[in-house]
Design an enzyme around this catalytic site. Structure first.
Site, PDB file in Angstrom:
ATOM      1  NE  ARG A  45     -11.063 -43.218 -58.877  1.00 48.30           N
ATOM      2  CZ  ARG A  45     -11.409 -44.236 -59.671  1.00 48.30           C
ATOM      3  NH1 ARG A  45     -12.453 -44.127 -60.467  1.00 48.30           N
ATOM      4  NH2 ARG A  45     -10.697 -45.349 -59.680  1.00 48.30           N
TER       5      ARG A  45
ATOM      6  CG  HIS B  52     -12.076 -42.799 -50.604  1.00 44.05           C
ATOM      7  ND1 HIS B  52     -11.915 -41.705 -51.405  1.00 44.05           N
ATOM      8  CD2 HIS B  52     -11.501 -43.841 -51.279  1.00 44.05           C
ATOM      9  CE1 HIS B  52     -11.256 -42.032 -52.506  1.00 44.05           C
ATOM     10  NE2 HIS B  52     -11.005 -43.339 -52.449  1.00 44.05           N
TER      11      HIS B  52
ATOM     12  CE1 TYR C  42      -3.749 -62.552 -39.668  1.00 42.18           C
ATOM     13  CE2 TYR C  42      -3.503 -62.270 -42.042  1.00 42.18           C
ATOM     14  CZ  TYR C  42      -3.956 -63.002 -40.959  1.00 42.18           C
ATOM     15  OH  TYR C  42      -4.603 -64.194 -41.156  1.00 42.18           O
TER      16      TYR C  42
END
Length: 829
Positions: free
Chosen positions: A42, A88, A132
């Site tokens: 990570r 993921h 958006y």
């Protein structure tokens, strides 16, 4: 349970299956497993492609979905969904935050995602919701993915074993340095600054072509971090430390202009990752609380074209004072470099060279595997084309054989047995259309066959020759540089501060003395009053037993000096950094000032005050080589020095002169020979060049020094020998010759004179400073030395004790010694 006795107590059976463990041991192992999962899975980037798993998975998911730079933008929510569902499974917010950052041109030096919509701002505004915004891969991100389908990297199963994902991307450029990385793991963190792509590519090419290049050599290309927000790096020492050790603290200062007449300070660039809105708020808070005085208004006039923060000053405010207050609290930040990355799955702190070495190893593996994959494809194609050509040579028999066969399988078997086609060739021929039997088709097949064979030969060369493979990497890196390189955004500035140490040092003319054991000190020039020729001088330095003086030179205490050593290195030194001591003091070890190697000695010093950008530093070596290098080649000199000239084995740098391109050069030898030629005969070369032969030395002879003659200024050539004798000879007596000649006799050497120590071009107003090996120093007027013809013995210049000899000579111009004498007279009064 079927194997247990029917009468066994189920509770006892379960108890027998329980393993006892100490809770400390279990917690320790579990925490270690968790820590390594965070470190490798990570938080830390891979040194090869510079990506963390989440970055790599986002780009791979976009590539698999066809969301490339040539496609239409895709809703960010779609990209996040595919990444989370396939590769993921750690939550959509983490994936979207990463996606948004890869699209921010103020966070990434070269954004990997082409975003459309609101992806946040330098004011700390968060990106709009993923529904958006839209995104697609940036063109440069495709360079990280290039050739991934050609077996260039290993793949591993995704989290649910449905699909495969790459362990690392092919990475056609060193992304770890180019875009940097940051992350906090368990017990460690990484913070790698971004860099200019062109500089990193040049350094990588340098390392490929010169594997033994040092970190300092690579830093000739990688000047320092290049932040997407520009600004300025204060000083270079911290950058050098970070590149050498993998850790450092770099000060980054905002770009601003002080307009004193208008009474304002305009800020146009901010340090990397500084929140602009919060900066304006903090400045306003300090003004309201009285921590900063002199500001009457503060406005943020930033727009899409860039940052513009205007600080209006009060009428009576001092602009420099307000600037320093802003610098102290707001306009400067520290970037802590921790170059930590995963190497073979393990975290390592790497210096600049190690980082690039790991990348180069990765690219070699990628190109090798790619070449092997393509070679297999080309050989397969060549095999098919061989079959087609063979079929065309026997077209009638082949067609007849196929027509006489009952079905396709029979036709293939007949072709294999009759014409000795392989199974693959026979299958292809059976599928051929009649239209491919035309003469035009035949010519095209023959042309393709030649091309395929040429490519096979090229691929075999690449795979068998590491040099050819490396050249492929270099060519591809150069193509990427040509495509994506841009101007550097972050500049370097010196740390001037409010009051520098230099401001506290009185400005005076000095004499600097250096011994063979590398002891150095400075003394005021007026300590040594001018004497008549033939004097013994006065003690100039105390020496420990066995030590001797190696050089002496004059300089101003505020001068910046270029120090050249016998090993061809150049260092930069401020005169006031040399400790000031008495005449009888030994001095301070030079290793505290200059990073000298064993056996490295100062041979020549050039004052930067005397340098113009259009001038040259002309160097001569003991073996007779001469080299001219433009002054601007010596712009960035590291604390550890840089190479000034490449020397042959056994050769040494002897002397350096500043020339303007139109001067004449006189090289003098230890045995009294001298040659004069135009400096233009030695063409200008780069820093690391060896140069050309200036004088053809006789056996056993060596160069003593060099003089640069300006006909409008210099009157004579001054020669001084080791036994204290010397002479002045008119310049016209040294007729110009061609370079690489044996020259003319300059002075007679022998038992009386000894060998030549120095040769200088002088005028009537100069002073001569000579120092003996035992520490005596004498200053005299050049006019005290008799003017005699060339090829004479000269006169006594300095009276030496038995077993002593002249070690070094320097010429002090009138402007310098006159100032020193005036100061001395003022002190006497």
């Amino acid at each position: 349970m079927s194997s247990e006795s029917p009468d066994a107590d189920p509770g006892d059976v379960r108890a027998a299956q329980v393993t006892n463990a100490r809770i400390e041991d279990e917690m320790e192992q579990s925490y270690i497993d968790y820590a390594m999962s965070v470190i490798a899975g990570r938080a830390l980037p891979d040194v090869r492609d510079g990506l963390k798993p989440v970055h790599r998975r986002i780009l791979f998911a976009m590539n698999e979905a066809g969301v490339t730079s040539n496609s239409a933008h895709r809703k960010s929510s779609s990209v996040v969904g595919e990444t989370m569902g396939d590769y993921h499974p750690h939550g959509d917010s983490a994936i979207y935050d990463t996606l948004a950052r890869m699209a921010q041109d103020f966070s990434m030096r070269y954004p990997l995602v082409d975003g459309q919509g609101n992806f946040g701002s330098v004011d700390g505004d968060p990106p709009a919701a993923m529904r958006y915004t839209e995104a697609r891969m940036a063109p440069i991100a495709e360079e990280l993915m290039a050739d991934i389908e050609r077996d260039t990297v290993d793949f591993q199963a995704n989290y649910d074993d449905r699909l495969e994902e790459p362990e690392v991307l092919p990475a056609a450029f060193p992304n770890l340095l180019v875009n940097g990385s940051s992350g906090i793991a368990v017990g460690m963190s990484t913070n790698i600054p971004p860099h200019n792509l062109g500089e990193v590519v040049d350094a990588t090419v340098e390392l490929i072509e010169t594997p033994d290049a040092t970190v300092e050599d690579l830093m000739e290309h990688v000047k320092g971090p290049d932040f997407p927000t520009g600004a300025n790096i204060v000083g270079r020492n911290a950058v050098h430390k970070a590149y050498k050790t993998g850790r450092g603290r770099i000060r980054v200062r905002a770009e601003f202009e002080v307009h004193e007449e208008e009474g304002r300070i305009v800020i146009s660039e901010l340090p990397f990752q500084q929140n602009k809105s919060r900066l304006v708020e903090r400045i306003a808070e300090d003004v309201n609380e009285g921590a900063i005085e002199g500001i009457r208004d503060l406005r943020d006039e930033s727009d899409r074209d860039g940052i513009r923060i205007v600080v209006e000053l009060k009428r009576d405010a001092m602009a420099e004072v307000v600037k320093n207050q802003l610098l102290e609290s707001h306009l400067e930040r520290t970037f802590g470099v921790i170059n930590l990355a995963l190497v073979d799955g393990s975290p390592q702190v790497l210096d600049l060279k190690q980082t690039l070495e790991h990348y180069v190893d990765h690219r070699r593996e990628v190109v090798r595997r790619r070449s092997e994959h393509e070679l297999a494809e080309r050989e397969e194609r060549a095999h098919i084309l061989e079959g087609r050509l063979k079929a065309l040579d026997n077209v009638d028999s082949v067609v007849e054989t196929i027509q006489d066969s009952d079905d396709r399988d029979a036709a293939k078997a007949a072709l294999e047995s009759t014409f000795e086609f392989t199974e693959a060739q026979a299958a292809h021929i059976v599928r051929m259309q009649l239209g491919s039997l035309t003469s035009m088709e035949t010519a095209e097949i023959e042309e393709e066959y030649e091309e395929v064979n040429a490519r096979i030969e090229r691929l075999e060369t690449i795979l068998s020759d590491l040099g050819e493979l490396d050249q492929v990497i270099v060519d591809e890196l150069q193509e990427i540089k040509d495509e994506y390189d841009d101007e550097r955004r972050t500049s370097f500035i010196e740390d001037a501060g409010d009051v520098t140490h230099e401001d506290l040092i009185p400005e005076e003319e000095c004499v600097v003395v250096m011994s063979e054991d590398d002891y150095i000190k400075r003394m005021s020039l007026d300590t040594f009053r001018a004497q008549n020729r033939g004097g013994k001088g006065i003690i100039g330095t105390g020496l420990k037993e066995g030590d001797r003086v190696s050089s002496v030179f004059a300089a101003n205490s505020h001068d910046y000096l270029l120090v050249f050593t016998n090993q061809g290195q150049i260092y930069e030194l401020k005169t006031y950094e040399i400790p000031e001591m008495s005449r009888t003091a030994r001095g301070k070890s030079a290793v505290n000032l200059l990073d000298l190697d064993d056996g490295e000695e100062i041979e020549s010093v050039v004052n930067t005050e005397d340098l113009d950008d259009d001038e040259y530093l002309t160097m001569v070596t003991r073996g007779g080589y001469i080299k001219r290098t433009a002054v601007d080649e010596f712009g960035n000199i590291r604390s550890t020095g840089i190479r000034a000239i490449r020397l042959e084995d056994g050769d040494e740098l002897v002397d350096v002169e500043v020339t303007d391109g139109d001067a004449d050069i006189v090289i003098g030898s230890r045995n009294g020979m001298a040659i004069r030629f135009a400096e233009s005969e030695a063409r200008a070369m780069g820093r690391t060049a060896r140069g050309v032969i200036g004088i053809d030395l006789r056996e056993g002879d060596a160069v003593a020094g060099v003089a640069a003659i300006d006909d409008e200024y210099h009157n004579w050539v001054l020669t001084v020998t080791e036994n204290g004798y010397g002479k002045r000879s008119d310049i016209d007596e040294y007729r110009p010759q061609s370079r690489n000649g044996k020259g003319l006799v300059d002075i007679k050497t022998g038992d009386r004179n000894g060998q030549v120590v120095a040769i200088e071009a002088v005028t009537h107003s100069d002073h001569l400073v000579a120092m003996s090996a035992d520490g005596q120093i004498m200053r005299t007027r050049v006019e005290e030395v008799s003017t005699v013809s060339r090829n004479t013995k000269g006169v006594i210049v300095m009276n030496l004790d038995p077993d002593d000899e002249v070690a070094s000579v320097d010429i002090v111009p009138e402007s310098v010694h006159a100032a020193a004498d005036a100061d001395a007279e003022a002190d006497d009064e």
